[in-house]
Design an enzyme around this catalytic site. Structure first.
Site, PDB file in Angstrom:
ATOM      1  CE  LYS A   1      -0.085  -0.376   5.009  1.00 10.20           C
ATOM      2  NZ  LYS A   1      -0.850  -0.691   6.222  1.00 10.20           N
TER       3      LYS A   1
ATOM      4  NE  ARG B   1      -6.442   0.160  11.113  1.00  5.81           N
ATOM      5  CZ  ARG B   1      -5.195   0.014  10.668  1.00  5.81           C
ATOM      6  NH1 ARG B   1      -4.300   0.978  10.865  1.00  5.81           N
ATOM      7  NH2 ARG B   1      -4.816  -1.072  10.039  1.00  5.81           N
TER       8      ARG B   1
ATOM      9  CG  HIS C   1      -4.018  -4.469  11.802  1.00  4.45           C
ATOM     10  ND1 HIS C   1      -2.953  -5.031  11.127  1.00  4.45           N
ATOM     11  CD2 HIS C   1      -3.646  -3.192  12.066  1.00  4.45           C
ATOM     12  CE1 HIS C   1      -1.987  -4.128  10.985  1.00  4.45           C
ATOM     13  NE2 HIS C   1      -2.377  -3.010  11.552  1.00  4.45           N
TER      14      HIS C   1
ATOM     15  NE  ARG D   1      -2.700  -8.131   7.512  1.00  8.22           N
ATOM     16  CZ  ARG D   1      -3.329  -8.437   8.652  1.00  8.22           C
ATOM     17  NH1 ARG D   1      -3.939  -9.587   8.787  1.00  8.22           N
ATOM     18  NH2 ARG D   1      -3.347  -7.573   9.648  1.00  8.22           N
TER      19      ARG D   1
ATOM     20  CE1 TYR E   1      10.034  32.176   2.647  1.00 11.80           C
ATOM     21  CE2 TYR E   1      10.200  29.794   2.619  1.00 11.80           C
ATOM     22  CZ  TYR E   1       9.933  30.976   1.973  1.00 11.80           C
ATOM     23  OH  TYR E   1       9.566  30.968   0.659  1.00 11.80           O
TER      24      TYR E   1
ATOM     25  CB  CYS F   1      11.830  26.197   1.742  1.00 16.87           C
ATOM     26  SG  CYS F   1      13.041  27.284   2.534  1.00 16.87           S
TER      27      CYS F   1
ATOM     28  CG  ASP G   1       9.793  23.934  -3.844  1.00 13.41           C
ATOM     29  OD1 ASP G   1       8.924  23.073  -4.039  1.00 13.41           O
ATOM     30  OD2 ASP G   1       9.552  25.158  -3.823  1.00 13.41           O
TER      31      ASP G   1
HETATM   32  C1  PLP Z   1      -0.098  -1.678   6.822  1.00 14.13           C
HETATM   33  C2  PLP Z   1      -0.698  -2.948   7.255  1.00 14.13           C
HETATM   34  C3  PLP Z   1       0.098  -4.082   7.481  1.00 14.13           C
HETATM   35  C4  PLP Z   1       1.600  -4.036   7.508  1.00 14.13           C
HETATM   36  O1  PLP Z   1       1.999  -3.376   8.701  1.00 14.13           O
HETATM   37  P1  PLP Z   1       3.554  -3.161   9.078  1.00 14.13           P
HETATM   38  O2  PLP Z   1       3.518  -2.646  10.473  1.00 14.13           O
HETATM   39  O3  PLP Z   1       4.091  -2.165   8.124  1.00 14.13           O
HETATM   40  O4  PLP Z   1       4.192  -4.487   8.957  1.00 14.13           O
HETATM   41  C5  PLP Z   1      -0.550  -5.272   7.740  1.00 14.13           C
HETATM   42  N1  PLP Z   1      -1.901  -5.332   7.795  1.00 14.13           N
HETATM   43  C6  PLP Z   1      -2.684  -4.250   7.618  1.00 14.13           C
HETATM   44  C7  PLP Z   1      -4.145  -4.377   7.713  1.00 14.13           C
HETATM   45  C8  PLP Z   1      -2.111  -3.034   7.361  1.00 14.13           C
HETATM   46  O5  PLP Z   1      -2.898  -1.949   7.201  1.00 14.13           O
END
Ligand code: PLP
Length: 380
Positions: A43, A141, A173, A231, A274, A321, A323
């Site tokens: 992602k 979540r 998760h 994952r 700045y 800044c 850029d």
């Molecule tokens: C981003 C994500 C992961 C991976 O998490 P890391 O901490 O980067 O290993 C796994 N599962 C879900 C649902 C996520 O959103």
């Protein structure tokens, strides 16, 4: 979207991505979880490293699946010719799920309305949709609460009985896998087991139903959380999921660098950038580095973060800044076009993304994902 550059196009800055490091990291993670499937999270443009090249490297090195947040990210992978199974897990009402079903993308559902939407798309596409049912075991979540879980299961089983969907996964998760010993970890795993038992009792069965809950931190420290699949995300890119416990043998894949755009000699007492938050103490050489907060070099790096220039660490001098930012080179020799390294693997004296994260009070995920789209990702 980043754009890959091959060859010798000269740009003010670049993010070099070492795909052999990605392959190495997947192999390291495979050793931690040898007996289960591995879905690599790609992602957010492969955590800023480039979606398609990273996906390909991960699959080459032994990942069996890919994970994305948005459906569009999965469709981008399909458009690039990636045929591996992909799961997308953030879906809002009225999205074009037909495209996702037609492209054989596994979809996460944490609520009955989404099961209905997916089933409707499957009916139109005349194609069975693969659905991973998500239970919220304590992160609060995505996913159904334990209370809403039985109704979600029932709706999915009904759609499965109609031949519209296949329940392909049961998942969740973790909230605190990166905090070893956190009491919520055991509670979440127990809640997950409970949710799996409820699903099984209701009739969700089969060895093709993948159970998964482990992110990077759980992949390397919690074998009891591996279930049928892990994952990992951040660890694939070589950044430690639990920095306090070391680097786990991972190799950072990205080096962010820029070429000095301007060098000038200035007098003592010169205000820089700045707000004049930096003032030279004596006559010195200033160098202008063409990366700014539009590129993900956060304003918080002002007078704080370090870079490697002309063989030495220098602190960002004055405000970052949009850029560009400046560094104070003292009397050291430096020219326009010389390379400044913001972060990399740390093997040549440059800071690491971890050091940038520490100096900004954040995590490496934010450092690498924020790098802007005008910084080319370069694979050599
Ligand atoms: C981003 C994500 C992961 C991976 O998490 P890391 O901490 O980067 O290993 C796994 N599962 C879900 C649902 C996520 O959103």
């Amino acid at each position: 979207m980043s754009f890959p550059i091959q060859g010798s196009l000269v740009t003010p800055a670049e993010a070099r991505v070492d795909l052999s490091a990605i392959r190495h990291n997947v192999a390291v993670l495979r050793r931690h979880a040898p007996a289960v499937e591995m879905m690599v999270a790609v992602k957010a443009d492969g955590y800023g490293h480039g979606l398609v090249p990273c996906a390909r490297a991960a699959l080459e090195a032994g990942a069996s699946r890919l994970g994305t947040a948005y459906i569009q990210e999965a469709l981008d992978l399909r458009a690039a010719g990636v045929t591996a199974p992909i799961l997308s897990w953030i879906i809002t009402p009225r999205e074009p799920l037909d495209d996702a079903v037609a492209a054989a993308i596994d979809l996460s559902a944490g609520a009955p309305w989404l099961v209905d939407d997916i089933a409707a798309s499957a009916r139109r596409a005349e194609r069975m949709a693969r659905v991973h049912l998500k239970i919220d075991t304590g992160i609060s979540r995505g996913g159904a609460t334990a209370k809403a879980w039985p109704a979600l299961i029932d709706r999915a089983l009904a759609a499965q009985a109609e031949g519209l969907i296949e329940i392909a996964g049961l998942w969740s998760h973790l909230a605190c896998a990166d905090i070893p010993g956190h009491p919520s970890i055991g509670r979440q795993l127990a809640a997950f087991d409970e949710g799996l038992a409820v699903a099984e009792k209701a009739g969700v069965a089969g060895s093709n139903v993948l159970r998964h809950i482990a992110n990077s931190a759980a992949t390397v420290t919690l074998p009891e959380a591996h279930y049928d699949m892990v994952r990992p995300g951040i660890a694939v890119y070589g950044l430690s999921p639990i920095p306090e416990l070391g680097d786990f043998g991972l190799r950072p894949a990205m080096t962010l660098s820029a070429r000095i755009a301007m060098v000038k000699r200035v007098a003592a007492g010169t205000g820089v950038s700045y707000g004049h938050l930096y003032t030279t103490e004596r006559e010195t050489t200033l160098a202008v580095v063409p990366l700014g907060y539009a590129d993900g070099v956060m304003r918080g790096a002002t007078n704080r973060a370090e870079v490697l220039a002309a063989g030495r660490r220098r602190t960002v001098a004055g405000r970052v800044c949009m850029d560009q930012f400046m560094i104070d080179m003292g009397d050291d020799q430096v020219s326009e076009g010389d390379e400044v390294v913001l972060f990399g693997p740390g093997t040549s004296g440059e800071p690491t993304a971890q050091e940038w994260a520490d100096s900004l009070g954040t995590i490496t995920h934010e450092i690498v994902t924020r790098i802007g789209s005008r910084v080319p990702r370069v694979y050599r």
